[in-house]
Design an enzyme around this catalytic site. Structure first.
Site, PDB file in Angstrom:
ATOM      1  N   HIS A 117      -0.166   5.182   6.973  1.00 18.42           N
ATOM      2  CA  HIS A 117       0.489   5.543   5.707  1.00 18.42           C
ATOM      3  C   HIS A 117       1.058   6.951   5.676  1.00 18.42           C
ATOM      4  O   HIS A 117       0.423   7.888   6.174  1.00 18.42           O
ATOM      5  CB  HIS A 117      -0.497   5.360   4.553  1.00 18.42           C
ATOM      6  CG  HIS A 117      -0.968   3.952   4.406  1.00 18.42           C
ATOM      7  ND1 HIS A 117      -2.194   3.528   4.862  1.00 18.42           N
ATOM      8  CD2 HIS A 117      -0.358   2.853   3.898  1.00 18.42           C
ATOM      9  CE1 HIS A 117      -2.328   2.227   4.625  1.00 18.42           C
ATOM     10  NE2 HIS A 117      -1.223   1.791   4.043  1.00 18.42           N
TER      11      HIS A 117
ATOM     12  N   ASP B  54      -2.712   8.906   7.115  1.00 14.22           N
ATOM     13  CA  ASP B  54      -3.668   8.097   7.876  1.00 14.22           C
ATOM     14  C   ASP B  54      -2.875   7.348   8.954  1.00 14.22           C
ATOM     15  O   ASP B  54      -1.664   7.536   9.068  1.00 14.22           O
ATOM     16  CB  ASP B  54      -4.529   7.215   6.933  1.00 14.22           C
ATOM     17  CG  ASP B  54      -3.857   5.922   6.485  1.00 14.22           C
ATOM     18  OD1 ASP B  54      -2.717   5.629   6.942  1.00 14.22           O
ATOM     19  OD2 ASP B  54      -4.462   5.187   5.683  1.00 14.22           O
TER      20      ASP B  54
ATOM     21  N   SER C 247       0.798  -1.230   0.000  1.00 16.72           N
ATOM     22  CA  SER C 247       0.000   0.000   0.000  1.00 16.72           C
ATOM     23  C   SER C 247       0.830   1.279   0.000  1.00 16.72           C
ATOM     24  O   SER C 247       0.312   2.337  -0.317  1.00 16.72           O
ATOM     25  CB  SER C 247      -0.937   0.018   1.214  1.00 16.72           C
ATOM     26  OG  SER C 247      -0.190  -0.094   2.405  1.00 16.72           O
TER      27      SER C 247
END
Ligand SMILES: *[C@@H]1O[C@H](CO)[C@@H](O)[C@H](O)[C@H]1NC(C)=O
Ligand SMILES: *[C@@H]1O[C@H](CO)[C@@H](O)[C@H](O)[C@H]1NC(C)=O
Length: 351
Positions: free
Chosen positions: A330, A327, A42
């Site tokens: 991340h 977030d 991710s």
């Protein structure tokens, strides 16, 4: 007014040929590579998971709030990713997610493709992860998709030599291993560092067999310090247990990359020391322009700082450029940009 422009040509060995060119305008040294191919999780997924039956998606606001157009793209951050910045430095379009490309696009795109898949690992996901999040692309599956690309692009080149030469000058960017050491481990699939590095090695060799020569392989960042982890710790400290596990894996990488470089002819394996970058930022945030290293910029799904991702449609913090994290898991676009600068330095390329 005329100014000096340094143009650098990235040649086969990743050594640099630089020439001075007199041009008008702002000096803008340029990275010259024909393409960038991207593999991992991710931290670099540009939207492949949007096309997979998985819950691990970042396709809703406030993700993408600072992306051109201000739209969510599947990138788990507020704007562009490290690999987008590197592509821009090379004057290439942002590498599109493989699964979002049409048949025609796959056959004509020679500037690079992004195969990254959020929640994926070097190894396949444990059953518990498949049940909780659905299927994502393991590193091996991503390498399999790159094989499709090599088939798709064959006809774009006149000779086998020019085709091989194109791949030999392209950059292969890898960021994988975080979920093997974090998420998968938490869900019952533990990887010992040796097994994990061997599995990574197999995938890098598979890419070599398909034509890759220039690799930037990132190590795993200190995930014990992401806001999501800190929230589980007393006093918001980092999880030493997780960071130690990560360090044990990272310590194997320099030797692995050196050994691959010596055994696979005409290759360059550069280590992206993401562990060091985060460690440096935590030690001295101000000098990198950050004021917040330990909290999510967006409001998390549980709205108390303990959830794993952004809550849909809730406005994030205003000072996004000063946050290391967008977030709870991340990096922010600002951190991605710093990572890109560091990557280009590691590649001995000037930004
Ligand atoms: C990749 O190629 C294989 C074999 O030709 C094919 O079965 C598969 O559907 C392809 N995957 C994608 C995403 O195009
Ligand atoms: C948390 O911080 C308090 C106050 O500084 C300190 O007394 C306590 O020992 C800390 N707890 C841990 C587990 O570090």
């Amino acid at each position: 007014m005329a100014s000096l422009l340094v143009t650098c040509l990235l040649v086969l060995t990743l050594s640099l040929t630089c020439s001075l060119v007199v041009e008008s305008g702002i000096p803008q040294p340029k990275l010259v590579i024909p393409a960038i191919y991207i593999f991992g999780d991710s931290y670099i997924d540009a939207g492949n998971n949007d096309f997979l039956p998985t819950k691990a998606k970042a396709n809703f606001p406030p993700y993408g709030i600072d992306f051109p157009g201000g739209v969510p793209t599947g990138r788990a951050t507020n704007g562009r990713l490290v690999v987008d910045f590197i592509a821009e430095a090379a004057g290439l379009p942002l590498p599109p997610p493989m699964l979002g490309m049409s048949e025609a696009e796959r056959k004509r795109t020679i500037t690079g493709v992004n195969y990254g898949s959020g929640s994926s690992g070097i190894r396949s996901a444990p059953p518990k992860a498949e049940i909780a999040f659905g299927h994502v692309l393991s590193l091996k599956e991503q390498v399999g998709l790159f094989k499709n690309t090599t088939v798709d692009l064959k006809n774009r080149f006149d000779t086998a030599e020019s085709f091989a030469s194109y791949f030999s000058k392209s950059l292969f960017f890898i960021h994988a291993g975080s979920n093997d050491l974090g998420l998968f481990s938490d869900l019952g699939k533990k990887s010992d560092p040796k097994t994990l590095s061997e599995e990574l090695s197999k995938n890098l060799q598979a890419l070599y067999q398909l034509g890759a020569r220039n690799f930037l392989v990132n190590n795993v960042s200190p995930l014990g310090c992401v806001p999501f982890k800190r929230h589980q710790m007393p006093n918001r400290t980092c999880s030493d247990e997780l960071n130690k596990r990560i360090s044990a894996f990272n310590e194997l990488l320099p030797e692995l990359l050196a050994s691959l470089e010596s055994s696979l002819s005409e290759t360059k394996f550069v280590l992206g020391d993401l562990l060091k970058l985060f460690t440096d930022v935590y030690a001295s945030p101000d000098s990198f322009g950050f004021t917040n290293i330990d909290a999510s910029c967006c409001i998390d799904v549980k709205r108390d700082g303990s959830g794993p991702s952004c809550a849909p449609n809730l406005g994030p913090c205003v000072d996004r450029g000063a946050h290391v994290f967008f977030d709870p898991n991340h990096p922010s676009e600002a951190m991605h940009e710093l990572w890109a600068r560091t990557s280009l330095e590691a590649l001995k390329l000037i930004v």
